[in-house]
Design an enzyme around this catalytic site. Structure first.
Site, PDB file in Angstrom:
ATOM      1  N   LYS A  28       0.868  -1.179   0.000  1.00 42.38           N
ATOM      2  CA  LYS A  28       0.000   0.000   0.000  1.00 42.38           C
ATOM      3  C   LYS A  28       0.906   1.230   0.000  1.00 42.38           C
ATOM      4  CE  LYS A  28      -4.071   2.053   2.095  1.00 42.38           C
ATOM      5  NZ  LYS A  28      -3.656   3.427   1.752  1.00 42.38           N
ATOM      6  N   ARG A  33      -3.873   8.264  -5.388  1.00 46.41           N
ATOM      7  CA  ARG A  33      -4.575   7.372  -6.318  1.00 46.41           C
ATOM      8  C   ARG A  33      -4.880   8.144  -7.602  1.00 46.41           C
ATOM      9  NH1 ARG A  33      -8.242   3.031  -5.166  1.00 46.41           N
ATOM     10  NH2 ARG A  33      -8.565   1.867  -7.101  1.00 46.41           N
ATOM     11  N   ARG A  48      -9.119  10.015  -7.493  1.00 47.68           N
ATOM     12  CA  ARG A  48     -10.319   9.284  -7.055  1.00 47.68           C
ATOM     13  C   ARG A  48     -11.453  10.204  -6.639  1.00 47.68           C
ATOM     14  NH1 ARG A  48     -10.800   8.117  -1.450  1.00 47.68           N
ATOM     15  NH2 ARG A  48      -9.134   9.002  -0.182  1.00 47.68           N
ATOM     16  N   GLU A  77      -1.179   4.343  -8.384  1.00 44.91           N
ATOM     17  CA  GLU A  77      -0.886   5.340  -7.366  1.00 44.91           C
ATOM     18  C   GLU A  77       0.417   6.035  -7.707  1.00 44.91           C
ATOM     19  OE1 GLU A  77      -1.583   5.739  -2.583  1.00 44.91           O
ATOM     20  OE2 GLU A  77      -1.563   3.785  -3.541  1.00 44.91           O
ATOM     21  N   PHE A 117      -1.515  -0.851 -10.871  1.00 44.91           N
ATOM     22  CA  PHE A 117      -1.960  -2.144 -10.360  1.00 44.91           C
ATOM     23  C   PHE A 117      -3.226  -2.668 -11.025  1.00 44.91           C
ATOM     24  CE2 PHE A 117      -3.067   1.098  -7.079  1.00 44.91           C
ATOM     25  CZ  PHE A 117      -4.441   1.150  -7.277  1.00 44.91           C
ATOM     26  N   LYS A 193      -7.503  -3.768   3.068  1.00 48.31           N
ATOM     27  CA  LYS A 193      -6.239  -3.128   3.419  1.00 48.31           C
ATOM     28  C   LYS A 193      -5.991  -3.271   4.917  1.00 48.31           C
ATOM     29  CE  LYS A 193      -8.508   1.396   3.898  1.00 48.31           C
ATOM     30  NZ  LYS A 193      -8.637   2.778   3.392  1.00 48.31           N
TER      31      LYS A 193
END
Length: 314
Positions: A28, A33, A48, A77, A117, A193
């Site tokens: 993470k 993002r 986002r 990210e 990702f 997460k």
């Protein structure tokens, strides 16, 4: 641009990490993002919160340097490093730039890496209904990694990766079900997460001064009735001397006589109150029994709607 901005799939928080062949674990990153949209003619970068950040990252608009697709939507990210570790404060120096000369200076001073990702759209075809495992294969075929674009690595054991992230003081990990489709504007346990370092975005409700310069901020979050509750004060973190001076200028015109918090904070004797318009990202160890943050540390001033800063929203 023909492609319309989308709200990305979000992971939920968990304390128990799943294991097994159907799960993959990823780092993470402590970054921003960002989705990249390329309709065959134009490249747009949109975060986002659906804010356009194309101008802030000009190196990523040269999509032919890192992507073979004729049209695509990429999910990832953007990170910036400080002493070898991702730093939210550093990437915000890029993300928060607005004027052309500041963007050019920030690009020179703060190199970024786009950690990809996922891929949502490829050569005119939507991929959101495909399993993550298949989307990852398409992503690897489409992307040509370079000095500022990389594909996030997968790890088979979430527990092992979390242990490594804990040892290195990284933000945490994300675990994903390899059979999961991509839920636009979704948030469920197919993506989870677990954070090593907890964080949230808080509303600034007051401040204290030292030598005429702001030296600490009084922080709050809204409840479901839109009441602002004090959650602690913070005067440490990543902010520079110049950042504190800039904050001093920003709070002056919004200072008010009455407190915005529902209850009187414990540290209010020397406080000045402000209209709840500013927001900051804060790292902290844990919540205290009294409902305040233990050892809060300010990472950056962020452009987030204060009304969205609610308990449980992180």
């Amino acid at each position: 641009m023909k492609l319309q901005p989308l709200v990305p799939f979000e992971p939920i928080s968990t304390d128990k990490l799943p294991e097994g062949e159907t799960w993959t674990a990823q780092i993470k990153w402590d970054g921003v993002r960002m989705l990249t949209y390329f309709d065959g003619n134009e490249v747009q970068l949109i975060n986002r919160k659906l804010n356009n950040r194309t101008l802030q990252y000009p190196e990523l608009t040269r999509i032919e340097e890192y992507c073979r697709a004729e049209s695509v939507i990429l999910d990832g990210e953007i990170i910036a490093l400080d002493q070898g570790k991702p730093s939210f404060h550093e990437v915000m120096r890029r993300d928060g730039s607005r004027r052309a000369e500041n963007i050019r200076r920030a690009q020179q001073e703060v190199p970024i890496t786009y950690m990809l990702f996922d891929i949502l759209y490829h050569n005119g075809t939507w991929l959101t209904g495909l399993p993550l495992r298949e989307r990852q294969n398409i992503l690897k075929e489409a992307i040509m990694p370079n000095s500022f674009v990389q594909i996030t690595a997968d790890f088979p054991s979430a527990e092992v990766l979390y242990g490594v992230m804990s040892q290195h003081g990284m933000e945490g990990i994300v675990v994903k079900d390899l059979s999961s489709t991509y839920a636009l504007d979704g948030k469920d346990k197919r993506w989870m997460k677990k954070k090593v370092i907890q964080d949230l975005v808080a509303v600034v409700g007051g401040y204290t001064l030292r030598g005429g310069i702001v030296n600490a901020l009084m922080l709050g979050l809204y409840d479901e009735e839109d009441q602002l509750w004090y959650i602690g004060h913070a005067g440490t973190g990543k902010l520079t001397v110049q950042d504190w001076r800039s904050l001093t200028e920003r709070v002056a015109p919004i200072t008010r006589s009455s407190r915005p918090f529902t209850a009187l904070p414990s540290r209010s004797k020397e406080a000045y109150w402000v209209e709840p318009q500013l927001t900051v990202k804060v790292n902290f160890l844990e919540w205290t029994p009294g409902g305040t943050l233990r050892q809060p540390s300010i990472q950056a001033v962020v452009s987030i709607d204060p009304a969205t800063c609610k308990f449980g929203s992180s």
